[in-house]
Write a protein that holds these residues in place. Structure first.
Motif, PDB file in Angstrom:
ATOM      1  N   GLN A  33       0.826  -1.213   0.000  1.00  0.00           N
ATOM      2  CA  GLN A  33       0.000   0.000   0.000  1.00  0.00           C
ATOM      3  C   GLN A  33       0.858   1.261   0.000  1.00  0.00           C
ATOM      4  OE1 GLN A  33      -2.719   0.177   3.262  1.00  0.00           O
ATOM      5  NE2 GLN A  33      -3.625   2.123   2.634  1.00  0.00           N
ATOM      6  N   SER A  34       1.950   1.260   0.760  1.00  0.00           N
ATOM      7  CA  SER A  34       2.817   2.441   0.816  1.00  0.00           C
ATOM      8  C   SER A  34       3.476   2.701  -0.538  1.00  0.00           C
ATOM      9  CB  SER A  34       3.881   2.262   1.895  1.00  0.00           C
ATOM     10  OG  SER A  34       4.725   1.156   1.577  1.00  0.00           O
ATOM     11  N   THR A  35       3.793   1.641  -1.294  1.00  0.00           N
ATOM     12  CA  THR A  35       4.382   1.828  -2.621  1.00  0.00           C
ATOM     13  C   THR A  35       3.388   2.484  -3.568  1.00  0.00           C
ATOM     14  OG1 THR A  35       5.810  -0.099  -2.296  1.00  0.00           O
ATOM     15  CG2 THR A  35       5.455   0.642  -4.554  1.00  0.00           C
ATOM     16  N   LEU A  36       2.137   2.028  -3.528  1.00  0.00           N
ATOM     17  CA  LEU A  36       1.111   2.622  -4.396  1.00  0.00           C
ATOM     18  C   LEU A  36       0.850   4.083  -4.036  1.00  0.00           C
ATOM     19  CD1 LEU A  36      -1.373  -0.392  -4.528  1.00  0.00           C
ATOM     20  CD2 LEU A  36       0.115   0.433  -6.363  1.00  0.00           C
ATOM     21  N   VAL A  37       0.796   4.390  -2.738  1.00  0.00           N
ATOM     22  CA  VAL A  37       0.598   5.789  -2.312  1.00  0.00           C
ATOM     23  C   VAL A  37       1.769   6.646  -2.770  1.00  0.00           C
ATOM     24  CG1 VAL A  37       0.420   7.299  -0.312  1.00  0.00           C
ATOM     25  CG2 VAL A  37      -0.870   5.159  -0.375  1.00  0.00           C
ATOM     26  N   PHE A  38       2.982   6.108  -2.646  1.00  0.00           N
ATOM     27  CA  PHE A  38       4.160   6.883  -3.064  1.00  0.00           C
ATOM     28  C   PHE A  38       4.170   7.101  -4.579  1.00  0.00           C
ATOM     29  CE2 PHE A  38       8.565   7.034  -4.589  1.00  0.00           C
ATOM     30  CZ  PHE A  38       9.009   8.153  -3.905  1.00  0.00           C
ATOM     31  N   VAL A  39       3.752   6.101  -5.363  1.00  0.00           N
ATOM     32  CA  VAL A  39       3.712   6.266  -6.817  1.00  0.00           C
ATOM     33  C   VAL A  39       2.802   7.429  -7.205  1.00  0.00           C
ATOM     34  CG1 VAL A  39       2.893   5.181  -8.942  1.00  0.00           C
ATOM     35  CG2 VAL A  39       4.325   3.889  -7.358  1.00  0.00           C
ATOM     36  N   ARG A  40       1.623   7.448  -6.626  1.00  0.00           N
ATOM     37  CA  ARG A  40       0.691   8.532  -6.938  1.00  0.00           C
ATOM     38  C   ARG A  40       1.242   9.883  -6.478  1.00  0.00           C
ATOM     39  NH1 ARG A  40      -5.113   7.426  -4.732  1.00  0.00           N
ATOM     40  NH2 ARG A  40      -3.859   7.196  -2.849  1.00  0.00           N
ATOM     41  N   GLN A  41       1.791   9.940  -5.283  1.00  0.00           N
ATOM     42  CA  GLN A  41       2.326  11.205  -4.760  1.00  0.00           C
ATOM     43  C   GLN A  41       3.534  11.672  -5.563  1.00  0.00           C
ATOM     44  OE1 GLN A  41       4.080  10.851  -0.901  1.00  0.00           O
ATOM     45  NE2 GLN A  41       3.806  13.017  -0.404  1.00  0.00           N
ATOM     46  N   PHE A  42       4.404  10.762  -5.945  1.00  0.00           N
ATOM     47  CA  PHE A  42       5.626  11.138  -6.646  1.00  0.00           C
ATOM     48  C   PHE A  42       5.321  11.656  -8.054  1.00  0.00           C
ATOM     49  CE2 PHE A  42       9.667  10.305  -8.875  1.00  0.00           C
ATOM     50  CZ  PHE A  42      10.541  10.925  -7.995  1.00  0.00           C
ATOM     51  N   LEU A  43       4.364  11.048  -8.737  1.00  0.00           N
ATOM     52  CA  LEU A  43       4.006  11.531 -10.074  1.00  0.00           C
ATOM     53  C   LEU A  43       3.353  12.916 -10.014  1.00  0.00           C
ATOM     54  CD1 LEU A  43       2.687   8.254 -11.731  1.00  0.00           C
ATOM     55  CD2 LEU A  43       4.850   9.428 -12.162  1.00  0.00           C
ATOM     56  N   GLN A  44       2.489  13.144  -9.036  1.00  0.00           N
ATOM     57  CA  GLN A  44       1.900  14.477  -8.869  1.00  0.00           C
ATOM     58  C   GLN A  44       2.977  15.507  -8.540  1.00  0.00           C
ATOM     59  OE1 GLN A  44      -1.038  13.924  -5.828  1.00  0.00           O
ATOM     60  NE2 GLN A  44      -2.570  13.050  -7.225  1.00  0.00           N
ATOM     61  N   LEU A  45       3.893  15.118  -7.666  1.00  0.00           N
ATOM     62  CA  LEU A  45       4.979  16.032  -7.295  1.00  0.00           C
ATOM     63  C   LEU A  45       5.881  16.329  -8.493  1.00  0.00           C
ATOM     64  CD1 LEU A  45       6.079  17.444  -4.742  1.00  0.00           C
ATOM     65  CD2 LEU A  45       7.642  15.524  -4.478  1.00  0.00           C
ATOM     66  N   THR A  46       6.050  15.363  -9.372  1.00  0.00           N
ATOM     67  CA  THR A  46       6.859  15.585 -10.576  1.00  0.00           C
ATOM     68  C   THR A  46       6.207  16.627 -11.482  1.00  0.00           C
ATOM     69  OG1 THR A  46       7.637  13.295 -10.463  1.00  0.00           O
ATOM     70  CG2 THR A  46       7.925  14.447 -12.543  1.00  0.00           C
ATOM     71  N   GLU A  47       4.875  16.602 -11.578  1.00  0.00           N
ATOM     72  CA  GLU A  47       4.174  17.621 -12.368  1.00  0.00           C
ATOM     73  C   GLU A  47       4.386  19.016 -11.782  1.00  0.00           C
ATOM     74  OE1 GLU A  47       0.106  16.613 -12.681  1.00  0.00           O
ATOM     75  OE2 GLU A  47       0.433  14.816 -13.892  1.00  0.00           O
ATOM     76  N   TYR A  48       4.263  19.150 -10.470  1.00  0.00           N
ATOM     77  CA  TYR A  48       4.447  20.462  -9.842  1.00  0.00           C
ATOM     78  C   TYR A  48       5.888  20.944 -10.022  1.00  0.00           C
ATOM     79  CZ  TYR A  48       0.230  18.750  -7.483  1.00  0.00           C
ATOM     80  OH  TYR A  48      -0.997  18.228  -7.203  1.00  0.00           O
ATOM     81  N   CYS A  49       6.838  20.041  -9.835  1.00  0.00           N
ATOM     82  CA  CYS A  49       8.240  20.427 -10.000  1.00  0.00           C
ATOM     83  C   CYS A  49       8.545  20.782 -11.456  1.00  0.00           C
ATOM     84  CB  CYS A  49       9.156  19.303  -9.536  1.00  0.00           C
ATOM     85  SG  CYS A  49       9.107  19.000  -7.749  1.00  0.00           S
ATOM     86  N   GLY A  50       7.908  20.079 -12.393  1.00  0.00           N
ATOM     87  CA  GLY A  50       8.107  20.416 -13.804  1.00  0.00           C
ATOM     88  C   GLY A  50       7.609  21.808 -14.133  1.00  0.00           C
ATOM     89  N   CYS A  51       6.471  22.194 -13.553  1.00  0.00           N
ATOM     90  CA  CYS A  51       5.970  23.560 -13.775  1.00  0.00           C
ATOM     91  C   CYS A  51       6.925  24.600 -13.208  1.00  0.00           C
ATOM     92  CB  CYS A  51       4.589  23.705 -13.136  1.00  0.00           C
ATOM     93  SG  CYS A  51       3.287  22.734 -13.930  1.00  0.00           S
ATOM     94  N   LEU A  52       7.432  24.347 -12.011  1.00  0.00           N
ATOM     95  CA  LEU A  52       8.353  25.310 -11.404  1.00  0.00           C
ATOM     96  C   LEU A  52       9.707  25.322 -12.105  1.00  0.00           C
ATOM     97  CD1 LEU A  52       7.624  24.649  -7.621  1.00  0.00           C
ATOM     98  CD2 LEU A  52       6.917  26.629  -8.958  1.00  0.00           C
ATOM     99  N   ALA A  53      10.091  24.189 -12.708  1.00  0.00           N
ATOM    100  CA  ALA A  53      11.419  24.088 -13.326  1.00  0.00           C
ATOM    101  C   ALA A  53      11.493  24.772 -14.680  1.00  0.00           C
ATOM    102  CB  ALA A  53      11.801  22.611 -13.478  1.00  0.00           C
ATOM    103  N   LYS A  54      10.408  25.392 -15.150  1.00  0.00           N
ATOM    104  CA  LYS A  54      10.481  26.153 -16.402  1.00  0.00           C
ATOM    105  C   LYS A  54      11.430  27.338 -16.265  1.00  0.00           C
ATOM    106  CE  LYS A  54       5.876  24.821 -17.987  1.00  0.00           C
ATOM    107  NZ  LYS A  54       4.519  25.289 -18.335  1.00  0.00           N
ATOM    108  N   GLY A  55      11.629  27.790 -15.030  1.00  0.00           N
ATOM    109  CA  GLY A  55      12.635  28.805 -14.753  1.00  0.00           C
ATOM    110  C   GLY A  55      13.929  28.138 -14.316  1.00  0.00           C
ATOM    111  N   GLU A  56      15.011  28.531 -14.915  1.00  0.00           N
ATOM    112  CA  GLU A  56      16.273  27.845 -14.681  1.00  0.00           C
ATOM    113  C   GLU A  56      16.788  28.021 -13.260  1.00  0.00           C
ATOM    114  OE1 GLU A  56      20.727  27.637 -16.754  1.00  0.00           O
ATOM    115  OE2 GLU A  56      19.191  29.059 -17.458  1.00  0.00           O
TER     116      GLU A  56
END
Length: 700
Positions: free
Chosen positions: A587-610
């Protein structure tokens, strides 16, 4: 429970006394229940009190709004009655003026009869002159006595002064010709007394002027203002309105008469009587004068004629005409007249224009006055709506640019825009509206109007750049203060920054690139928020107790919903599904997968600035390593192959998808995650054998 209401209540002291009084745990439990009941009672009492205060606040607000409506109603009634009162006052002024005209007509008829009697009988000339002087003295004494009795606060000396005229006028505002107050004039030969007409029809002394130190200008009749004159005094220019055109003409005539009173008095005296023979001798040329002398005198007599003033009439009255145009708010005509006057004086022969220097100095004074009026107009054009403010500023702005006052105009315009922008931002925050789109749209509109107004003045563009920098700093400070506060989630931070970046890039279409500067203003705050989110997420990893068993979702619908949610995030988990409700991961692996992918989207938006790239990569790497390093406790019997399967899934399935998602959103490669993937893929070895319980015995 009275101890809790005591101001000097001490928790430690109360606890010690309570433990000393109670015997056993049952007494303590009973006292605990009593304290909890008292707590609930106090909470209920506070809620009732708050509700009561809130209802009283609502009733008070309703009474205030009701009183406001009554005030507005009374004000509207007063506004409806005011035109009627104004009409009545105008009728009274007209009636007063008619009576004054009738009195003047009677006086004229009396003077006519007296003049006819003087012509008919030369012997009574001296007697009639004495009678006229006596009548004038009586009129002057009556006027002097009336001023002293009627005017409150006047202490001047009127002895020996000649009374010329009196009457009521209305003082108008020099900008919009709005009536200010009613005044009453008393005009003598060397003093003009100005009085204020109070509500009880009494006169209050305001000021006095010397008629020789004031100038009277006739103002052309407009649609809203008629029968007005402009009196230039040492205190400034003032506009007065007469009831009738005849009254206006009479005041202009009487003020001119007071101005030339001393000259008329000298001309009336004339020369002393001369003997008849001497008079004839002066009228005829002397016998000793020869023709040669006459010829010698003729050039000298003709010389003043050759030096005649060739100043055009419009040029000699240019200063007065400019003052009139500015008072009537005809700014374009005033600017055209200034330009015409300057061009004429630049090309004309100064020898033929003896008054050229004086006229030029007066025109410069009027030009400075026009500039001040236009700057004031531009300063007063600020409005809550930026479009209305810019539209109101176009007229004075255009005239100031044509007059060569671009620097003053640009500075004033930017101050007006600052007020409008900040008021709009404040209202948007109160209404929970989108402030980023509003700010950058307003900034674009100001920049477009500014560049169109000063396209021929490249020196003013630097002022626009400095102003944009200042406004951007203020906007960033407000953004940090209200939206990027401490404790804000990374999701909210990413959405806020994305809403700011999109409209900021549109300014590049008009030549303003402020994105880099905006990133620099927000960098420190964003880095601190990223670090705070990183610590919070790392602390949350491994907190939940994990049984290290496959995850059972209990129902088929739950399993289907979870698979669809993960598929939306970009990862396919159907291969891990076993049976109807099981997933072959913890269960913890599945929760982390969902959280990590969402966090990757947020970080990708912020990473548009160098600038934030390194902090975001470290966040994703440290979070992944923390999850990958989780191990079951030593006292828990767990299949090591299942533990390894979870770790292999994170490295082989989750990490490549996260790297690709980061690249698609930000347009940049996440080098730290790529290096981490390579490193962990090499470290993965063969699965460990499952631990088995071995039977041992000491019997051989």
């Amino acid at each position: 429970m009275k101890e809790f209401d005591d101001f000097n209540f001490s928790v430690d002291k109360y606890t010690k006394e309570l433990t000393r009084e109670c015997v056993g745990g049952s007494d303590l439990q009973q006292r605990k229940k009593e304290i909890e009941a008292y707590n609930e009672q106090t909470s209920a009492t506070l809620k009732q009190t708050c509700k009561k205060n809130y209802m009283q606040f609502i009733q008070t607000a309703k009474e205030i709004s009701r009183n406001t409506v009554y005030v507005h109603t009374d004000y509207s009634l007063l506004q409806s009655i005011q035109p009627i009162l104004t009409d009545l006052e105008s009728e009274m002024y007209q009636l007063s003026h008619i009576l004054i005209e009738q009195r003047n007509i009677l006086a004229t008829m009396t003077d006519g009869k007296m003049s006819s009697q003087l012509k008919a009988n030369d012997s009574l000339e001296a007697a009639e002159a004495n009678a006229a002087a006596a009548t004038e003295d009586v009129e002057n004494s009556h006027a002097t006595r009336a001023v002293k009795e009627m005017v409150q606060g006047f202490n001047g000396n009127l002895e020996g002064k000649t009374f010329l005229n009196e009457g009521a006028l209305i003082e108008l505002d020099g900008n919009d010709y709005r009536p200010i107050q009613r005044v009453f004039f008393f005009l003598f030969n060397d003093v003009l007394i100005v009085c204020k007409v109070k509500h009880d029809k009494r006169l209050e002394f305001l000021t006095e002027y010397d008629p020789k130190k004031i100038a009277v200008i006739n103002i052309k009749d407009l649609d809203g203002v008629k029968n007005a004159i402009n009196i230039i005094t040492p205190d400034g220019s003032k506009i007065y309105q007469s009831i009738t055109a005849a009254g206006k003409s009479e005041w202009i005539e009487k003020l001119e008469e007071a101005f030339r009173f001393d000259q008329q008095k000298k001309s009336k005296k004339g020369q002393a009587p001369q003997p008849p023979g001497r008079t004839k001798q002066q009228q005829t040329p002397s016998k000793s004068t020869t023709p040669e002398k006459l010829q010698d005198q003729s050039p000298s007599d003709a010389q003043p004629k050759s030096l005649e003033d060739e100043t055009p009439e419009w040029l000699s009255t240019a200063s007065e005409e400019l003052q009139t145009l500015v008072a009537q708010r005809h700014f374009e005509d005033a600017q055209a007249l200034i330009k015409r006057t300057q061009d004429f004086l630049r090309q004309a022969d100064r020898k033929k224009l003896p008054q050229a220097d004086a006229i030029e100095s007066k025109v410069k004074q009027q030009e400075q006055k026009l500039t001040n009026v236009l700057i004031q107009e531009l300063s007063n054009s600020h409005n809550r709506n930026l479009q209305i403010a810019l539209r109101a500023a176009r007229r004075p702005l255009k005239i100031l640019v044509e007059m060569g006052r671009s620097r003053q105009a640009s500075a004033t315009l930017l101050k007006v825009c600052t007020v409008s922008l900040r008021v709009a931002q404040r209202e948007a925050r109160r209404n929970n509206a989108e402030i980023s789109e509003l700010f950058f749209c307003d900034l674009t509109q100001v920049a477009c109007d500014f560049l169109s107004a000063f396209e021929q003045q490249p020196a003013c563009v630097s002022a626009l750049v400095v102003w944009c920098n200042a406004e951007l700093q203020y906007f960033a400070s407000q953004l940090i203060k209200h939206y990027l506060t401490k404790g804000t989630s990374l999701e909210a931070v990413a959405k806020c920054v994305e809403r700011v970046r999109k409209p900021a890039t549109k300014l590049t279409e008009i030549g303003l690139d402020i994105s880099y500067h905006l990133e620099g203003l927000l960098r420190t705050t964003l880095e601190s928020l990223i670090e705070e989110s990183k610590q919070r997420l790392l602390d949350a990893v491994g907190r939940t107790e994990e049984s290290w068993q496959p995850y059972n979702l209990q129902t088929k619908s739950n399993l289907k919903r979870l698979l669809h949610e993960l598929d939306t995030l970009g990862i396919d988990m159907r291969a891990q599904a076993t049976g109807d409700t099981w997933l072959n991961l913890t269960q913890s692996t599945l929760v982390f997968v969902r959280q990590f992918l969402q966090l990757t989207e947020y970080c990708g938006c912020l990473a548009k600035g160098e600038a934030l790239m390194q902090s975001l990569e470290q966040l994703l790497r440290d979070l992944f390593l923390a999850q990958h390093a989780l191990k079951p406790p030593s006292d828990l019997a767990v299949d090591p192959n299942f533990v390894m399967k979870n770790k292999v899934f994170l490295v082989d399935n989750l990490l490549p998808i996260a790297i690709d998602k980061f690249r698609q959103i930000s347009g940049r490669q996440c080098e730290m995650l790529r290096e981490l993937h390579t490193k962990l893929a090499r470290q993965q070895g063969a699965p460990l054998p499952r631990q088995r319980s071995v039977y041992t015995t000491d019997v051989f």
